[in-house]
Design a protein around this motif. Sequence first.
Motif, short mmCIF file in Angstrom:
data_model
loop_
_atom_site.label_atom_id
_atom_site.label_comp_id
_atom_site.label_asym_id
_atom_site.label_seq_id
_atom_site.Cartn_x
_atom_site.Cartn_y
_atom_site.Cartn_z
N UNK A 63 0.84 -1.20 0.00
CA UNK A 63 0.00 0.00 0.00
C UNK A 63 0.88 1.26 0.00
N UNK A 64 0.52 2.28 -0.78
CA UNK A 64 1.39 3.45 -0.94
C UNK A 64 1.85 4.09 0.37
N UNK A 65 0.98 4.09 1.38
CA UNK A 65 1.32 4.74 2.65
C UNK A 65 2.53 4.10 3.32
N UNK A 66 2.79 2.83 3.02
CA UNK A 66 3.87 2.11 3.69
C UNK A 66 5.19 2.17 2.92
N UNK A 67 5.20 2.78 1.76
CA UNK A 67 6.38 2.69 0.87
C UNK A 67 7.63 3.25 1.52
N UNK A 68 7.54 4.43 2.12
CA UNK A 68 8.74 5.04 2.70
C UNK A 68 9.19 4.34 3.97
N UNK A 69 8.26 3.81 4.75
CA UNK A 69 8.65 3.05 5.93
C UNK A 69 9.46 1.83 5.53
N UNK A 70 9.02 1.13 4.50
CA UNK A 70 9.77 -0.04 4.03
C UNK A 70 11.15 0.36 3.52
N UNK A 71 11.21 1.49 2.81
CA UNK A 71 12.50 1.95 2.30
C UNK A 71 13.44 2.32 3.46
N UNK A 72 12.89 2.94 4.52
CA UNK A 72 13.69 3.24 5.71
C UNK A 72 14.24 1.96 6.32
N UNK A 73 13.41 0.92 6.39
CA UNK A 73 13.87 -0.36 6.93
C UNK A 73 15.02 -0.92 6.10
N UNK A 74 14.88 -0.85 4.79
CA UNK A 74 15.94 -1.36 3.91
C UNK A 74 17.21 -0.54 4.06
N UNK A 75 17.05 0.78 4.15
CA UNK A 75 18.22 1.65 4.32
C UNK A 75 18.91 1.36 5.65
N UNK A 76 18.11 1.10 6.70
CA UNK A 76 18.67 0.80 8.01
C UNK A 76 19.50 -0.47 8.02
N UNK A 77 19.18 -1.39 7.13
CA UNK A 77 19.94 -2.64 7.02
C UNK A 77 21.06 -2.53 5.98
N UNK A 78 21.25 -1.33 5.43
CA UNK A 78 22.29 -1.07 4.44
C UNK A 78 22.17 -2.02 3.23
N UNK A 79 20.93 -2.19 2.78
CA UNK A 79 20.72 -3.00 1.58
C UNK A 79 21.51 -2.39 0.43
N UNK A 80 22.24 -3.24 -0.30
CA UNK A 80 23.14 -2.71 -1.33
C UNK A 80 22.91 -3.31 -2.72
N UNK A 81 21.71 -3.83 -2.95
CA UNK A 81 21.39 -4.36 -4.27
C UNK A 81 20.55 -3.39 -5.07
N UNK A 82 19.70 -3.94 -5.94
CA UNK A 82 18.76 -3.14 -6.74
C UNK A 82 17.41 -3.15 -6.02
N UNK A 83 16.89 -1.96 -5.77
CA UNK A 83 15.63 -1.80 -5.03
C UNK A 83 14.58 -1.28 -6.01
N UNK A 84 13.63 -2.15 -6.37
CA UNK A 84 12.56 -1.75 -7.29
C UNK A 84 11.41 -1.16 -6.48
N UNK A 85 11.27 0.15 -6.53
CA UNK A 85 10.20 0.87 -5.85
C UNK A 85 9.00 0.91 -6.80
N UNK A 86 8.09 -0.07 -6.63
CA UNK A 86 7.02 -0.26 -7.62
C UNK A 86 5.65 0.13 -7.09
N UNK A 87 5.62 0.99 -6.08
CA UNK A 87 4.34 1.39 -5.48
C UNK A 87 3.73 2.58 -6.20
N UNK A 88 2.43 2.76 -5.99
CA UNK A 88 1.71 3.88 -6.61
C UNK A 88 1.92 5.14 -5.78
#
Length: 279
Positions: A70-95
Amino acid sequence: MDQPTVGILHPGSMGAAVAACAATNAAAVLWCEAGRSAASAKRAVQFGLTPVAALGELLDRSDIVVSLCPPAAAEDLAHDAAGHRFDGVYLEANAINPERAQRIASLLAPDATVVDGGVVGSPPVGGKTPTLYLSGPTAATERIGVLFEGTAVRTKSLGAEVGRASALKLAYASFQKTSRVLVALAVGMAREHGVDQELIEVASRRTDSYLSEPQYIAKTAARAWRWGPELEEAADTLAAAGLPPEMLRAAASTLARWHDVKDDGELTLIDALDRLAQP
């Protein structure tokens, strides 16, 4: 190139079906069980996704992460990924809007590469073939394209600028979804006065989409001085029937921006759009 491991955040009806398509060209498609509903778990099993216990494990193991939530959760999920220092390709496919897509790209940089995505169409099941529009760094968008090669998800690149895919998705959705609401209002108004079947008969004579006729925008602008008050009358009729009038009042307010081009037969599409953008 070796097959990538893909993580899906989170397997809703669209996300699970898209993830299942990705599985065609992936070593594995992971999803995180923590905090998810029984319905999510059932979908994940149905589509053959591999469960992991924690988000950190999903991010550590994934080469590509697909965010479809759901669009409202998009940035929270991205923050979680950033907090774990995800270093691959992140497809942000939300509306989400282009500015939010760009914020997410900045948030995950420089560790991860963000591809902006927008899915247009129904989930890829039962013969449906949605298009996943992509914008972002060329190598990363090409990698997403390869991931969905030969599947029911078609991909199309819109260039290197993050936000373009989101803009296309919202532009289309704004018409498509508002049109469905307008249908409900129109039929609701007609039903209140016992003419709903007659309305459907009138409408059945024309099946084209107005979105395919942008040249008509200039004619709309020239007629705005008449159409605006007509929509106010329609809004009053909705209100009298206990139906919400706000959408039609907003449309009337939009038409008011064209009041100074009354019956202008020389108006061009570009002129009309430029005037619409001026308060």
